[in-house]
Design an enzyme around this catalytic site. Structure first.
Site, PDB file in Angstrom:
ATOM      1  N   ARG A  89       0.826  -1.212   0.000  1.00 44.66           N
ATOM      2  CA  ARG A  89       0.000   0.000   0.000  1.00 44.66           C
ATOM      3  C   ARG A  89       0.862   1.265   0.000  1.00 44.66           C
ATOM      4  O   ARG A  89       0.551   2.242  -0.668  1.00 44.66           O
ATOM      5  CB  ARG A  89      -0.930  -0.018   1.221  1.00 44.66           C
ATOM      6  CG  ARG A  89      -1.860   1.167   1.323  1.00 44.66           C
ATOM      7  CD  ARG A  89      -2.775   1.070   2.546  1.00 44.66           C
ATOM      8  NE  ARG A  89      -3.805   0.067   2.382  1.00 44.66           N
ATOM      9  CZ  ARG A  89      -3.835  -1.096   3.006  1.00 44.66           C
ATOM     10  NH1 ARG A  89      -2.863  -1.432   3.852  1.00 44.66           N
ATOM     11  NH2 ARG A  89      -4.808  -1.944   2.819  1.00 44.66           N
ATOM     12  N   TYR A  90       1.915   1.284   0.776  1.00 42.02           N
ATOM     13  CA  TYR A  90       2.803   2.434   0.881  1.00 42.02           C
ATOM     14  C   TYR A  90       4.106   2.136   0.136  1.00 42.02           C
ATOM     15  O   TYR A  90       4.587   0.997   0.132  1.00 42.02           O
ATOM     16  CB  TYR A  90       3.105   2.743   2.349  1.00 42.02           C
ATOM     17  CG  TYR A  90       1.880   2.991   3.184  1.00 42.02           C
ATOM     18  CD1 TYR A  90       1.195   4.201   3.114  1.00 42.02           C
ATOM     19  CD2 TYR A  90       1.399   2.009   4.046  1.00 42.02           C
ATOM     20  CE1 TYR A  90       0.070   4.437   3.881  1.00 42.02           C
ATOM     21  CE2 TYR A  90       0.270   2.237   4.816  1.00 42.02           C
ATOM     22  CZ  TYR A  90      -0.395   3.440   4.736  1.00 42.02           C
ATOM     23  OH  TYR A  90      -1.511   3.670   5.481  1.00 42.02           O
ATOM     24  N   ARG A  93       7.229   0.441   2.229  1.00 44.36           N
ATOM     25  CA  ARG A  93       6.993  -0.692   3.119  1.00 44.36           C
ATOM     26  C   ARG A  93       5.820  -1.520   2.608  1.00 44.36           C
ATOM     27  O   ARG A  93       4.950  -1.023   1.897  1.00 44.36           O
ATOM     28  CB  ARG A  93       6.739  -0.225   4.551  1.00 44.36           C
ATOM     29  CG  ARG A  93       5.563   0.721   4.703  1.00 44.36           C
ATOM     30  CD  ARG A  93       5.742   1.557   5.974  1.00 44.36           C
ATOM     31  NE  ARG A  93       4.628   2.457   6.238  1.00 44.36           N
ATOM     32  CZ  ARG A  93       4.487   3.666   5.694  1.00 44.36           C
ATOM     33  NH1 ARG A  93       5.392   4.097   4.824  1.00 44.36           N
ATOM     34  NH2 ARG A  93       3.460   4.426   5.996  1.00 44.36           N
ATOM     35  N   CYS A 106     -10.203 -12.267  17.702  1.00 42.10           N
ATOM     36  CA  CYS A 106     -10.870 -11.099  18.275  1.00 42.10           C
ATOM     37  C   CYS A 106     -12.185 -10.874  17.537  1.00 42.10           C
ATOM     38  O   CYS A 106     -12.255 -11.011  16.318  1.00 42.10           O
ATOM     39  CB  CYS A 106      -9.976  -9.867  18.144  1.00 42.10           C
ATOM     40  SG  CYS A 106      -8.324 -10.073  18.836  1.00 42.10           S
ATOM     41  N   CYS A 109     -12.037  -8.028  14.654  1.00 43.21           N
ATOM     42  CA  CYS A 109     -10.893  -8.050  13.731  1.00 43.21           C
ATOM     43  C   CYS A 109     -11.278  -7.529  12.354  1.00 43.21           C
ATOM     44  O   CYS A 109     -12.306  -7.915  11.790  1.00 43.21           O
ATOM     45  CB  CYS A 109     -10.368  -9.472  13.611  1.00 43.21           C
ATOM     46  SG  CYS A 109      -9.001  -9.654  12.438  1.00 43.21           S
ATOM     47  N   ARG A 111      -9.775  -8.276   9.662  1.00 45.12           N
ATOM     48  CA  ARG A 111      -9.588  -9.355   8.685  1.00 45.12           C
ATOM     49  C   ARG A 111     -10.402 -10.589   9.074  1.00 45.12           C
ATOM     50  O   ARG A 111     -10.069 -11.716   8.691  1.00 45.12           O
ATOM     51  CB  ARG A 111      -8.105  -9.720   8.566  1.00 45.12           C
ATOM     52  CG  ARG A 111      -7.253  -8.647   7.911  1.00 45.12           C
ATOM     53  CD  ARG A 111      -5.903  -9.171   7.448  1.00 45.12           C
ATOM     54  NE  ARG A 111      -5.161  -8.112   6.776  1.00 45.12           N
ATOM     55  CZ  ARG A 111      -4.057  -7.541   7.271  1.00 45.12           C
ATOM     56  NH1 ARG A 111      -3.564  -7.937   8.421  1.00 45.12           N
ATOM     57  NH2 ARG A 111      -3.453  -6.577   6.605  1.00 45.12           N
ATOM     58  N   ASP A 269     -12.203  -0.239  12.540  1.00 43.43           N
ATOM     59  CA  ASP A 269     -12.490  -0.398  11.115  1.00 43.43           C
ATOM     60  C   ASP A 269     -13.908  -0.930  10.928  1.00 43.43           C
ATOM     61  O   ASP A 269     -14.466  -1.607  11.796  1.00 43.43           O
ATOM     62  CB  ASP A 269     -11.482  -1.361  10.478  1.00 43.43           C
ATOM     63  CG  ASP A 269     -10.063  -0.830  10.551  1.00 43.43           C
ATOM     64  OD1 ASP A 269      -9.855   0.324  10.165  1.00 43.43           O
ATOM     65  OD2 ASP A 269      -9.177  -1.574  11.023  1.00 43.43           O
ATOM     66  N   ASP A 306      -7.971   4.143   9.456  1.00 42.85           N
ATOM     67  CA  ASP A 306      -7.630   3.581   8.156  1.00 42.85           C
ATOM     68  C   ASP A 306      -8.780   3.918   7.213  1.00 42.85           C
ATOM     69  O   ASP A 306      -9.907   3.451   7.412  1.00 42.85           O
ATOM     70  CB  ASP A 306      -7.452   2.062   8.260  1.00 42.85           C
ATOM     71  CG  ASP A 306      -6.094   1.606   7.767  1.00 42.85           C
ATOM     72  OD1 ASP A 306      -5.672   2.115   6.714  1.00 42.85           O
ATOM     73  OD2 ASP A 306      -5.473   0.758   8.415  1.00 42.85           O
ATOM     74  N   LYS A 313      -3.661   5.116   6.255  1.00 42.55           N
ATOM     75  CA  LYS A 313      -3.907   5.442   7.658  1.00 42.55           C
ATOM     76  C   LYS A 313      -3.588   6.913   7.893  1.00 42.55           C
ATOM     77  O   LYS A 313      -2.548   7.402   7.457  1.00 42.55           O
ATOM     78  CB  LYS A 313      -2.996   4.545   8.505  1.00 42.55           C
ATOM     79  CG  LYS A 313      -3.364   4.417   9.949  1.00 42.55           C
ATOM     80  CD  LYS A 313      -2.373   3.513  10.677  1.00 42.55           C
ATOM     81  CE  LYS A 313      -2.601   2.046  10.420  1.00 42.55           C
ATOM     82  NZ  LYS A 313      -1.754   1.484   9.360  1.00 42.55           N
TER      83      LYS A 313
END
Length: 343
Positions: A89-90, A93, A106, A109, A111, A269, A306, A313
């Site tokens: 995405r960036y 990185r 969780c 989450c 994802r 999110d 995000d 972000k």
């Protein structure tokens, strides 16, 4: 408790839900995975949504309430997946996701539609991921995430870290993990040996409440610190868990005391079935404003959102500075008092 609980039926056997509730949760489990580690089970004090650990991990029928604005891919991983396991995405990185398995699941989450699969990247898929990193010389940081990379064996982790470290333009490796909080016994001498690399290696732990920092967890963090691995934290702002200034302040002070730098406080999110955890941005900003007056800068995370769709972000903390005219500003101090400032 020596075994993980991987179903509502198992939770009923532990007295955390009733048998009737377990039956009603079957529809939730058809969609989203359930797993609570023995350490998490020990951390739960009451079988109630008022318990911050219970609320984070025990499934709820509320998860079937999917709102129109909620998304299966809330932060836009899919548009940025270049080869399987690589999300770029960036520019400087990228993410490498060698597994979609976690030690715990969780209930909020981002994802949650993907995690729970036992499948890891195959040898061929990992080779394709390394090849992608190798030809993108602009990438200097690789973030191992998933799933949770620390569910992999020491041998597999050492191999992945070794292959990444062999790429000359990569200078930083970051590991995002819940494992130090939910399976502290995993922090062994062999794991620490597997994490050794020529690169600067950082670990970001996911923690949302001070109740997660049990004695075994703190001992595991101490072992990571002693091995020279810098620790940072990321937390999610969650209704009924930590949407309180004193709760957050207690968490961030406890992290600093354990040599963990609070890094991000995430606005939740828009993952499917998570609206019961959501607080407003205005409430999050008000909490951050209160923390500014309570905590030193060392203990202050950045409050971030995000942007849905994969646009990145961004910080969304409270604004202290307002321009009134060219070169003239009004500034709010930590107590909310207003002051003029002229350039």
């Amino acid at each position: 408790m020596s075994k993980a609980a991987t179903s509502a039926r198992a939770l009923a056997g532990l007295g955390l839900v009733t048998a009737d509730e377990a039956a009603r949760l079957a529809a939730v489990e058809d969609k989203f995975s359930t797993r609570l580690s023995p350490e998490v089970l020990r951390q739960i004090k009451t079988a109630s949504l008022d318990d911050p650990i219970f609320r984070q991990y025990v499934p709820s029928r509320e998860e079937l309430d999917v709102r129109e604005d909620e998304l299966a891919d809330p932060i836009g991983d899919v548009p940025h997946q270049k080869v399987k396991g690589i999300i770029h995405r960036y520019r400087d990185r990228l993410l490498l996701t060698p597994t979609h398995t976690c030690q715990v699941y969780c209930r909020f989450c981002f994802r949650r539609e993907k995690v729970g699969s036992a499948a890891n990247l195959s040898k061929a898929e990992l080779e394709a991921a390394y090849a992608y990193i190798a030809v993108h010389s602009e990438v200097n940081e690789v973030i191992l995430t998933g799933g949770d990379p620390l569910v992999l064996s020491d041998r597999r982790l050492a191999e992945i870290i070794g292959r990444i470290s062999a790429i000359p333009h990569v200078s930083v490796i970051r590991i995002h993990s819940r494992v130090p909080l939910v399976e502290p016994a995993r922090i062994t001498r062999d794991l620490l040996k597997a994490l050794k690399t020529r690169c600067a290696l950082f670990m970001l732990i996911h923690v949302n409440h001070a109740a997660e920092l049990s004695k075994p967890v703190c001992a595991g963090l101490a072992r990571l610190n002693k091995a020279g691995i810098p620790l940072l934290s990321q937390s999610v702002l969650l209704k009924g868990v930590n949407n309180d200034a004193e709760v957050l302040a207690t968490l961030f002070r406890a992290l600093i005391a354990n040599r963990v730098k609070p890094y991000y406080l995430h606005h939740l999110d828009k993952a499917e079935g998570t609206s019961h955890f959501r607080v407003s941005i205005a409430e999050g900003q008000a909490l951050m404003r209160q923390l500014r007056g309570k905590l030193s800068g060392l203990a202050q995370p950045t409050y971030v959102l995000d942007i849905p769709g994969g646009f990145g972000k961004v910080p969304i903390g409270p604004v202290s500075l307002n321009q009134k005219a060219p070169g003239q500003y009004e500034i709010a101090d930590p107590e909310g008092r207003r002051h003029r400032y002229q350039e």
